[in-house]
Design a protein around this motif. Sequence first.
Motif, PDB file in Angstrom:
ATOM      1  N   HIS A 154      24.151  16.062  15.818  1.00  0.00           N
ATOM      2  CA  HIS A 154      24.723  16.477  17.103  1.00  0.00           C
ATOM      3  C   HIS A 154      25.927  15.616  17.441  1.00  0.00           C
ATOM      4  CE1 HIS A 154      24.864  17.896  21.216  1.00  0.00           C
ATOM      5  NE2 HIS A 154      24.667  16.687  21.693  1.00  0.00           N
ATOM      6  N   LYS A 155      26.968  16.255  17.964  1.00  0.00           N
ATOM      7  CA  LYS A 155      28.114  15.517  18.510  1.00  0.00           C
ATOM      8  C   LYS A 155      28.058  15.678  20.025  1.00  0.00           C
ATOM      9  CE  LYS A 155      31.135  15.923  14.514  1.00  0.00           C
ATOM     10  NZ  LYS A 155      32.310  16.608  13.944  1.00  0.00           N
ATOM     11  N   PRO A 156      27.664  14.622  20.727  1.00  0.00           N
ATOM     12  CA  PRO A 156      27.422  14.756  22.166  1.00  0.00           C
ATOM     13  C   PRO A 156      28.696  14.943  22.979  1.00  0.00           C
ATOM     14  CG  PRO A 156      27.204  12.476  21.493  1.00  0.00           C
ATOM     15  CD  PRO A 156      27.397  13.271  20.236  1.00  0.00           C
ATOM     16  N   VAL A 157      28.550  15.621  24.106  1.00  0.00           N
ATOM     17  CA  VAL A 157      29.610  15.752  25.100  1.00  0.00           C
ATOM     18  C   VAL A 157      29.328  14.692  26.158  1.00  0.00           C
ATOM     19  CG1 VAL A 157      30.655  17.273  26.817  1.00  0.00           C
ATOM     20  CG2 VAL A 157      29.817  18.222  24.652  1.00  0.00           C
ATOM     21  N   ASP A 158      30.317  13.857  26.445  1.00  0.00           N
ATOM     22  CA  ASP A 158      30.095  12.724  27.340  1.00  0.00           C
ATOM     23  C   ASP A 158      30.245  13.148  28.806  1.00  0.00           C
ATOM     24  OD1 ASP A 158      29.524  10.178  28.098  1.00  0.00           O
ATOM     25  OD2 ASP A 158      31.567   9.421  27.838  1.00  0.00           O
ATOM     26  N   ILE A 159      29.198  13.750  29.327  1.00  0.00           N
ATOM     27  CA  ILE A 159      29.192  14.164  30.732  1.00  0.00           C
ATOM     28  C   ILE A 159      27.745  14.223  31.196  1.00  0.00           C
ATOM     29  CG2 ILE A 159      29.151  16.634  30.178  1.00  0.00           C
ATOM     30  CD1 ILE A 159      30.916  15.008  33.216  1.00  0.00           C
ATOM     31  N   SER A 160      27.523  13.980  32.484  1.00  0.00           N
ATOM     32  CA  SER A 160      26.167  14.097  33.037  1.00  0.00           C
ATOM     33  C   SER A 160      26.222  14.923  34.312  1.00  0.00           C
ATOM     34  CB  SER A 160      25.583  12.714  33.336  1.00  0.00           C
ATOM     35  OG  SER A 160      26.181  12.178  34.504  1.00  0.00           O
ATOM     36  N   SER A 161      25.098  15.528  34.650  1.00  0.00           N
ATOM     37  CA  SER A 161      25.013  16.310  35.886  1.00  0.00           C
ATOM     38  C   SER A 161      25.275  15.418  37.100  1.00  0.00           C
ATOM     39  CB  SER A 161      23.629  16.961  36.014  1.00  0.00           C
ATOM     40  OG  SER A 161      23.438  17.896  34.973  1.00  0.00           O
ATOM     41  N   THR A 162      24.805  14.163  37.034  1.00  0.00           N
ATOM     42  CA  THR A 162      25.024  13.233  38.146  1.00  0.00           C
ATOM     43  C   THR A 162      26.507  13.032  38.391  1.00  0.00           C
ATOM     44  OG1 THR A 162      22.974  12.092  37.546  1.00  0.00           O
ATOM     45  CG2 THR A 162      24.477  10.923  39.022  1.00  0.00           C
ATOM     46  N   GLU A 163      27.275  12.827  37.308  1.00  0.00           N
ATOM     47  CA  GLU A 163      28.733  12.663  37.448  1.00  0.00           C
ATOM     48  C   GLU A 163      29.362  13.871  38.118  1.00  0.00           C
ATOM     49  OE1 GLU A 163      30.983  11.378  33.901  1.00  0.00           O
ATOM     50  OE2 GLU A 163      29.039  10.756  33.108  1.00  0.00           O
ATOM     51  N   ILE A 164      28.934  15.062  37.695  1.00  0.00           N
ATOM     52  CA  ILE A 164      29.506  16.290  38.250  1.00  0.00           C
ATOM     53  C   ILE A 164      29.211  16.381  39.746  1.00  0.00           C
ATOM     54  CG2 ILE A 164      29.371  18.821  38.210  1.00  0.00           C
ATOM     55  CD1 ILE A 164      28.796  18.506  35.142  1.00  0.00           C
ATOM     56  N   ARG A 165      27.982  16.035  40.147  1.00  0.00           N
ATOM     57  CA  ARG A 165      27.621  16.095  41.562  1.00  0.00           C
ATOM     58  C   ARG A 165      28.386  15.070  42.386  1.00  0.00           C
ATOM     59  NH1 ARG A 165      22.409  16.186  39.411  1.00  0.00           N
ATOM     60  NH2 ARG A 165      22.027  14.056  40.128  1.00  0.00           N
ATOM     61  N   GLN A 166      28.670  13.915  41.779  1.00  0.00           N
ATOM     62  CA  GLN A 166      29.226  12.811  42.563  1.00  0.00           C
ATOM     63  C   GLN A 166      30.753  12.688  42.503  1.00  0.00           C
ATOM     64  OE1 GLN A 166      27.059   9.397  41.157  1.00  0.00           O
ATOM     65  NE2 GLN A 166      25.236   9.916  42.337  1.00  0.00           N
ATOM     66  N   THR A 167      31.388  13.339  41.524  1.00  0.00           N
ATOM     67  CA  THR A 167      32.837  13.217  41.391  1.00  0.00           C
ATOM     68  C   THR A 167      33.524  13.959  42.530  1.00  0.00           C
ATOM     69  OG1 THR A 167      32.604  13.099  39.009  1.00  0.00           O
ATOM     70  CG2 THR A 167      34.793  13.558  39.832  1.00  0.00           C
ATOM     71  N   SER A 168      34.514  13.314  43.125  1.00  0.00           N
ATOM     72  CA  SER A 168      35.125  13.887  44.329  1.00  0.00           C
ATOM     73  C   SER A 168      36.195  14.935  44.054  1.00  0.00           C
ATOM     74  CB  SER A 168      35.731  12.766  45.182  1.00  0.00           C
ATOM     75  OG  SER A 168      36.671  12.049  44.405  1.00  0.00           O
ATOM     76  N   ASP A 169      36.669  15.032  42.809  1.00  0.00           N
ATOM     77  CA  ASP A 169      37.677  16.063  42.532  1.00  0.00           C
ATOM     78  C   ASP A 169      37.088  17.167  41.662  1.00  0.00           C
ATOM     79  OD1 ASP A 169      38.111  15.482  39.639  1.00  0.00           O
ATOM     80  OD2 ASP A 169      38.793  13.561  40.431  1.00  0.00           O
ATOM     81  N   SER A 170      37.807  18.269  41.592  1.00  0.00           N
ATOM     82  CA  SER A 170      37.289  19.451  40.900  1.00  0.00           C
ATOM     83  C   SER A 170      37.404  19.344  39.379  1.00  0.00           C
ATOM     84  CB  SER A 170      38.027  20.702  41.375  1.00  0.00           C
ATOM     85  OG  SER A 170      39.414  20.559  41.111  1.00  0.00           O
ATOM     86  N   SER A 171      38.007  18.260  38.860  1.00  0.00           N
ATOM     87  CA  SER A 171      38.170  18.133  37.404  1.00  0.00           C
ATOM     88  C   SER A 171      36.823  18.067  36.698  1.00  0.00           C
ATOM     89  CB  SER A 171      39.002  16.895  37.059  1.00  0.00           C
ATOM     90  OG  SER A 171      38.316  15.724  37.454  1.00  0.00           O
ATOM     91  N   SER A 172      35.796  17.558  37.394  1.00  0.00           N
ATOM     92  CA  SER A 172      34.479  17.472  36.766  1.00  0.00           C
ATOM     93  C   SER A 172      33.914  18.857  36.469  1.00  0.00           C
ATOM     94  CB  SER A 172      33.511  16.698  37.649  1.00  0.00           C
ATOM     95  OG  SER A 172      33.299  17.381  38.868  1.00  0.00           O
ATOM     96  N   LEU A 173      34.363  19.861  37.215  1.00  0.00           N
ATOM     97  CA  LEU A 173      33.884  21.222  36.990  1.00  0.00           C
ATOM     98  C   LEU A 173      34.400  21.789  35.672  1.00  0.00           C
ATOM     99  CD1 LEU A 173      34.138  22.861  40.539  1.00  0.00           C
ATOM    100  CD2 LEU A 173      32.179  21.759  39.467  1.00  0.00           C
ATOM    101  N   ASP A 174      35.402  21.132  35.078  1.00  0.00           N
ATOM    102  CA  ASP A 174      35.917  21.587  33.779  1.00  0.00           C
ATOM    103  C   ASP A 174      34.857  21.467  32.691  1.00  0.00           C
ATOM    104  OD1 ASP A 174      38.319  22.051  35.011  1.00  0.00           O
ATOM    105  OD2 ASP A 174      39.258  20.197  34.312  1.00  0.00           O
ATOM    106  N   ASN A 175      33.837  20.658  32.940  1.00  0.00           N
ATOM    107  CA  ASN A 175      32.753  20.486  31.966  1.00  0.00           C
ATOM    108  C   ASN A 175      31.670  21.551  32.098  1.00  0.00           C
ATOM    109  OD1 ASN A 175      33.430  17.925  30.504  1.00  0.00           O
ATOM    110  ND2 ASN A 175      33.565  17.198  32.606  1.00  0.00           N
TER     111      ASN A 175
END
Length: 194
Positions: A154-175
């Motif tokens: 597996h080649k992991p994608v470096d992102i977590s649901s917590t980051e997406i919930r807590q990031t203040s800009d919409s760039s996290s939604l790109d994941n």
Amino acid sequence: MKRIGLFGGSFDPVHHGHIEAVESFLNSDLIDEIWILLTPDPPHKTDQKKTDFEHRFTMLKLAFQESESTKISDIENELPKPSYTLRTIHHLKEKYPEYTFFLCLGEDSLQTFHKWHKYDEILKECTLMVVDRPGSDHSDVNSNILEKTIFVDHKPVDISSTEIRQTSDSSSLDNLPDEVQNYIQKNNLYTDSR
């Protein structure tokens, strides 16, 4: 005998990391299908505010709508709370005695698996399948757990649901898959935590 992978989680929200893990499990050719089990109330996340179950369930269905080998299940919402993995496995084995089940985990879950409710009983019921990061060291994992573990490339994608919930800009939604992004924006999800 059909071989089924069980991949559970709160998926709040589901993201590309989850999708890539599911693809790695399926690409291993060890399982015929993967059932994604949405957990309503994970026992280890009791202090964490969760998005409504129905929203999370809809996002999972949107994220995996193209995958014929994937089934989204709300079975844990029907079972007694809290959502213990052992209880879910017992229920599924009783309901589908003709299937062989594997418990699919991310590598981070393997590291804490010895803290799971009756983890040793889970190992008696099924083999673990773990997506393996390149160069990972598992020397700190109990040997009795490793004996019942199959590692999947597996080649992991470096992102977590917590980051997406807590990031203040919409760039996290790109994941997130486009359909999930659209659903989040349409329903104003995660805006109060941004």
